[in-house]
Design an enzyme around this catalytic site. Structure first.
Site, mmCIF file in Angstrom:
data_model
loop_
_atom_site.group_PDB
_atom_site.id
_atom_site.type_symbol
_atom_site.label_atom_id
_atom_site.label_comp_id
_atom_site.label_asym_id
_atom_site.label_seq_id
_atom_site.Cartn_x
_atom_site.Cartn_y
_atom_site.Cartn_z
ATOM 1 C CE1 TYR A 47 43.523 51.332 38.219
ATOM 2 C CE2 TYR A 47 45.649 52.027 39.049
ATOM 3 C CZ TYR A 47 44.368 51.538 39.268
ATOM 4 O OH TYR A 47 43.968 51.251 40.540
ATOM 5 C CD GLU B 159 42.723 55.098 44.777
ATOM 6 O OE1 GLU B 159 43.481 54.946 45.758
ATOM 7 O OE2 GLU B 159 42.314 54.180 44.068
ATOM 8 C CG ASN C 242 36.420 49.598 41.847
ATOM 9 O OD1 ASN C 242 35.249 49.852 41.534
ATOM 10 N ND2 ASN C 242 37.404 50.475 41.709
ATOM 11 N NE ARG C 243 40.377 46.744 37.826
ATOM 12 C CZ ARG C 243 40.636 47.676 38.733
ATOM 13 N NH1 ARG C 243 39.674 48.152 39.507
ATOM 14 N NH2 ARG C 243 41.874 48.159 38.881
ATOM 15 N NE ARG D 187 42.588 44.943 44.270
ATOM 16 C CZ ARG D 187 42.659 46.175 43.794
ATOM 17 N NH1 ARG D 187 43.249 47.105 44.475
ATOM 18 N NH2 ARG D 187 42.128 46.471 42.619
ATOM 19 C CG HIS E 1 38.553 52.841 46.110
ATOM 20 N ND1 HIS E 1 38.764 51.511 45.857
ATOM 21 C CD2 HIS E 1 37.314 53.103 45.642
ATOM 22 C CE1 HIS E 1 37.707 50.988 45.271
ATOM 23 N NE2 HIS E 1 36.803 51.932 45.119
ATOM 24 C CB SER E 2 43.072 54.815 50.679
ATOM 25 O OG SER E 2 43.353 53.491 51.051
ATOM 26 C CE1 TYR E 3 48.591 52.208 47.329
ATOM 27 C CE2 TYR E 3 49.995 54.116 47.468
ATOM 28 C CZ TYR E 3 49.746 52.858 46.989
ATOM 29 O OH TYR E 3 50.662 52.269 46.167
ATOM 30 C CG HIS F 103 39.721 47.650 46.716
ATOM 31 N ND1 HIS F 103 40.102 48.590 45.794
ATOM 32 C CD2 HIS F 103 39.207 46.616 46.005
ATOM 33 C CE1 HIS F 103 39.844 48.138 44.569
ATOM 34 N NE2 HIS F 103 39.286 46.944 44.686
ATOM 35 C CB SER F 104 38.989 44.256 52.830
ATOM 36 O OG SER F 104 39.796 43.390 52.075
ATOM 37 N NE ARG F 105 45.698 45.983 48.945
ATOM 38 C CZ ARG F 105 46.592 45.354 48.208
ATOM 39 N NH1 ARG F 105 47.282 44.347 48.716
ATOM 40 N NH2 ARG F 105 46.813 45.705 46.949
ATOM 41 C CD GLU F 106 41.798 50.557 48.736
ATOM 42 O OE1 GLU F 106 40.792 51.288 48.672
ATOM 43 O OE2 GLU F 106 42.269 49.985 47.726
#
Lengths: 308, 96
Positions: free
Chosen positions: A247, A269, A143-144, A126, A195-197, A68-71
């Protein structure tokens, strides 16, 4: 003129990270090599650092950061981890023992198109950057997009959604390249997707509430890893399976790897600490990486010591 | 580059099932252009949502009128991004 601690404590662009990877390979030619496992939708190379002391194909550990690029904290942590592995080999007895019988593959920027886009157009992007025919909205949630439970709970069929699963499993070059690599390797013993956060360490399953067959062992190891992490700076983490801990989410990396037989499949995360989300200040890169390292080591050591 | 001036990140606290349903409803409203940083799914887990400045008033009114508690986690997204850019520029100078 820049000391390395300074280098690791800043965020970097894709070009800077790729250049630094070449530098790392040049500094440690007997341990580190760079391999290309494919190319992204926009034709950027998908590079993986291979840490190996052997000529034969050892059992392996796969680690990816930044799908996920924004992480951004994850790619930054990936850089720090790569350096740590390279510089600790021969000094840290446990890591040395590990690399004497296993290989580590580390993909620092698993979604280079998205990452480049976060630097040039939209810091909070993302997804991948693939065009969705018939829609104005771009990108798929990588990631889906994995071939397990595809299209189920927690994944969206709407291309404009942040959790759009894509037109079919592995429609994205970025996920397909990893899957092909792991399948082609045939001897991957652990997969750790970072991943994060939300500050959690999780194991399968995500797409079903059914417990994974190895749940007890995975849970005990997660507990140990989280304790090691918290001991460094006191950062509090939760742990458990994805479905119950955060989730339901169908089509995710670690469910796929677990179902093809990679028993030690985990997803981290990393930080936020409750104040910044994806916009974690660069001053937190080194503390985040420092605390992640012992947790990673716990998982890698366990994989080393418990062949299956 | 896309700007986020005045955008806020709200931390929404969900303590009732109906809150989750309402938040899902809110997410569907494409006009609001909300960016959910997590999926609204579990009671007791905070949910962070980036709200564009033009949707702030509507969203806050919606949350308050439905008695959904929230706090403001990030007052102005652009301020953090500006600071991030400054830090990267400092890093480049050091590298040179």
């Amino acid at each position: 003129s820049c000391s390395w601690s300074e280098f690791f404590s800043f965020y970097h662009t894709l070009d800077e990270i790729y250049s630094w990877m070449d530098y790392l390979v040049a500094r440690h030619p007997n341990l580190v090599s760079k391999i290309q496992i494919g190319e992204s939708y926009e034709k950027r190379p998908l590079y993986v650092l291979k840490f190996s002391t052997g000529k034969s194909r050892y059992r392996a550990i796969w680690i990816d950061t930044g799908i996920h690029s924004r992480e951004w904290i994850t790619q930054a942590t990936g850089v720090w981890i790569a350096n740590k592995i390279a510089t600790e080999y021969g000094k840290n007895a446990s890591l040395t023992a590990l690399l004497d019988c296993m290989d580590i593959f580390l993909e620092i920027v698993a979604n280079p198109d998205g990452f480049a886009y976060t630097h040039s157009h939209d810091r909070l992007w993302r997804k991948t950057r693939s065009i969705n025919p018939g829609s104005l909205c771009v990108g798929v949630d990588p990631n889906r997009n994995w071939g397990v439970g595809f299209g189920g709970l927690g994944a969206s069929s709407n291309p404009c959604s942040q959790t759009y699963h894509g037109p079919c499993p592995f429609s994205e070059n970025e996920t397909k390249a990893i899957a092909n690599f792991i399948l082609g390797h045939g001897n991957v013993a652990a997969v750790i997707s970072i991943h994060s956060y939300s500050q959690v360490l999780m194991y399968p399953y995500s797409y079903t509430s059914q417990p994974a067959p190895d749940r007890q062992e995975l849970d005990a190891l997660a507990k140990e890893a989280v304790e090691a992490l918290t001991a460094v700076h006191g950062t509090r983490y939760k742990y458990g399976n994805v479905f119950s801990t955060i989730y339901p989410a169908a089509g995710v990396t670690i469910d796929w790897t677990y179902d093809i037989g990679v028993k030690y499949s985990y997803t981290f995360e990393l930080r936020d600490t409750g104040c910044y989300g994806f916009l974690l200040p660069a001053t937190q890169i080194i503390p985040t990486a420092e605390e992640t390292w012992p947790a990673l080591m716990k998982i890698m050591e366990h994989a080393r010591d418990h062949p299956y | 580059q896309k700007r986020f001036v005045g955008d806020q990140v709200l931390r929404v606290l969900t303590d009732k099932e109906e809150h989750i349903a309402l938040l899902r409803e809110l997410e569907e409203s494409e006009d609001l252009q909300l960016d959910y940083w997590d999926v609204p799914s579990k009671l007791g887990l905070p949910l962070d949502v980036r709200v564009p400045s033009q949707s702030l008033q509507l969203v806050k009114t919606f949350l308050e009128s439905n008695s959904i508690p929230y706090t403001t986690m990030i007052e102005d997204v652009q301020k953090l991004l500006d600071e991030e850019k400054r830090a990267m520029r400092r890093a480049r100078k050091l590298k040179r």
